[in-house]
Design an enzyme around this catalytic site. Structure first.
Site, PDB file in Angstrom:
ATOM      1  N   LEU A  82       0.841  -1.191   0.000  1.00  0.00           N
ATOM      2  CA  LEU A  82       0.000   0.000   0.000  1.00  0.00           C
ATOM      3  C   LEU A  82       0.876   1.240   0.000  1.00  0.00           C
ATOM      4  CD1 LEU A  82      -2.579  -1.215   2.669  1.00  0.00           C
ATOM      5  CD2 LEU A  82      -2.994  -0.979   0.216  1.00  0.00           C
ATOM      6  N   GLU A  83       0.609   2.158  -0.893  1.00  0.00           N
ATOM      7  CA  GLU A  83       1.450   3.340  -1.028  1.00  0.00           C
ATOM      8  C   GLU A  83       0.809   4.589  -0.438  1.00  0.00           C
ATOM      9  OE1 GLU A  83       3.067   3.744  -4.939  1.00  0.00           O
ATOM     10  OE2 GLU A  83       3.882   1.700  -4.944  1.00  0.00           O
ATOM     11  N   ALA A  84      -0.341   4.406   0.233  1.00  0.00           N
ATOM     12  CA  ALA A  84      -0.995   5.533   0.904  1.00  0.00           C
ATOM     13  C   ALA A  84      -1.974   4.972   1.922  1.00  0.00           C
ATOM     14  CB  ALA A  84      -1.725   6.423  -0.104  1.00  0.00           C
ATOM     15  N   GLN A 117       7.672   2.621   0.286  1.00  0.00           N
ATOM     16  CA  GLN A 117       8.503   3.578  -0.441  1.00  0.00           C
ATOM     17  C   GLN A 117       9.609   4.098   0.484  1.00  0.00           C
ATOM     18  OE1 GLN A 117       5.697   5.968  -3.355  1.00  0.00           O
ATOM     19  NE2 GLN A 117       4.641   5.650  -1.414  1.00  0.00           N
TER      20      GLN A 117
END
Length: 338
Positions: free
Chosen positions: A163-165, A194
């Site tokens: 998941l990037e957010a 990230q």
């Protein structure tokens, strides 16, 4: 061939899992204090040093391939991606017809065949466009229940958090504790945060890793699509160098994660990411620097980490598009680490 019974005995059951998940969620606590990890945690289901790659359940102009065509160098294959449903926290997976499978059973058989050859196949959640909201106990339970259901249906060995957010460490910890409680210590549980997400132990992603470090397999941070970042020595390093890989890995290695829980995530080719591609030789130099103290750039770690887990790439499809040039170099090097 029945992939859920002929290769690996499944150690979890979906029937009645909601009650078990609810009990774990209700009892879960958030620990997450930084410090030196103790005995080597995590699953023994993967090799001491492992190569991870993401497999596309879509056609994006690289190479469309079935799981059975993935290069044998990969020890962990993350199927990309599960998708959110209309229920908060719940995920599902649907094969894209573009991949070329005639049936779901053929896909399940490929999973089983990869497992029989010694690889782990896990379901990845997230990606650049994936949004799964896990921000309360109900959504944590929905995530855990649906993830376990996919593991049971397809025979997946575990789950990758990409998941990037919107990471909420408290409730995603609850969900992962519940999944581990049901799946047991054979669970393969990976992450791909990230670079910004792992700059400090105060970030939600780092907190999640620390909260679940007793059974976390590996964090393969994405050393790409990133600007310059601080290393563990407080110096700024630019992406695309040995120093960027080693000095940023050092932050995780010196702030609570075991070396076996740290991997280097890089693009398989210049086309695989917007920025951050490095030659495979740079990756092998960074691995040697961290594990042996050789091949370093200007940053030299204070100690070596021979138990470092290995490396990850986005993706096996982009690797195939380059004739497996990445895995042909990095895979044998990972296997030969001390």
């Amino acid at each position: 061939m029945d992939s859920t019974s002929t290769t690996r005995a499944r150690r979890w059951r979906v029937a009645g899992v909601a009650a078990a998940v609810g009990a774990v969620v209700a009892a879960a606590t958030v620990v997450g204090t930084a410090g030196t990890a103790g005995a080597d945690p995590g699953t023994t289901a993967v090799p001491r040093h492992a190569l991870t790659g993401y497999w596309h359940n879509f056609d994006n102009g690289s190479v469309v391939q079935k799981l059975g065509d993935v290069a044998p160098a990969y020890d962990i294959i993350a199927v990309s991606f599960a998708e959110a449903t209309g229920t908060p926290g719940e995920i599902d997976f649907t094969l894209d017809p573009a991949v070329g499978y005639a049936s779901e059973q053929e896909f399940k058989d490929d999973i089983a065949a990869k497992q029989a050859a010694g690889a782990s196949v896990i379901i990845s959640v997230g990606g650049a466009n994936g949004h799964v909201a896990i921000n309360d106990s109900a959504s944590a339970q929905a995530f855990a229940s649906s993830t376990l259901a996919l593991m049971d249906e397809y025979g997946f060995d575990g789950v990758d958090i990409d998941l990037e957010a919107g990471i909420n460490a408290q409730y995603l910890t609850q969900a992962m504790e519940a999944i581990h409680a049901s799946a047991g210590d054979d669970l393969v549980y990976t992450m791909a945060p990230q670079t910004l997400d792992m700059q400090s132990t105060s970030t939600e992603y780092f907190q999640l890793a620390l909260n679940t470090r007793e059974f976390l397999t590996v964090v393969n941070m994405q050393y790409y699509n990133s600007g310059s970042m601080l290393g563990c020595d407080g110096q700024v390093y630019s992406a695309g160098s040995v120093d960027f890989l080693t000095a940023l890995a050092c932050i995780q290695l010196e702030n609570g994660l075991a070396p076996s829980q740290v991997g280097l995530g890089v693009p398989a080719s210049p086309s695989a990411a917007g920025s951050g591609y490095v030659d495979p030789g740079v990756v092998t130099d960074a691995l040697d620097c961290l594990t042996r103290g050789t091949g370093c750039g200007s940053f030299v770690p204070d100690q070596t980490y021979p138990d470092l887990r290995g490396a990850m790439t986005w993706s096996v499809n982009w690797d195939a598009a380059s004739g497996n040039a990445w895995s042909d170099v990095v895979g044998p090097h990972v296997d030969a680490l001390p």
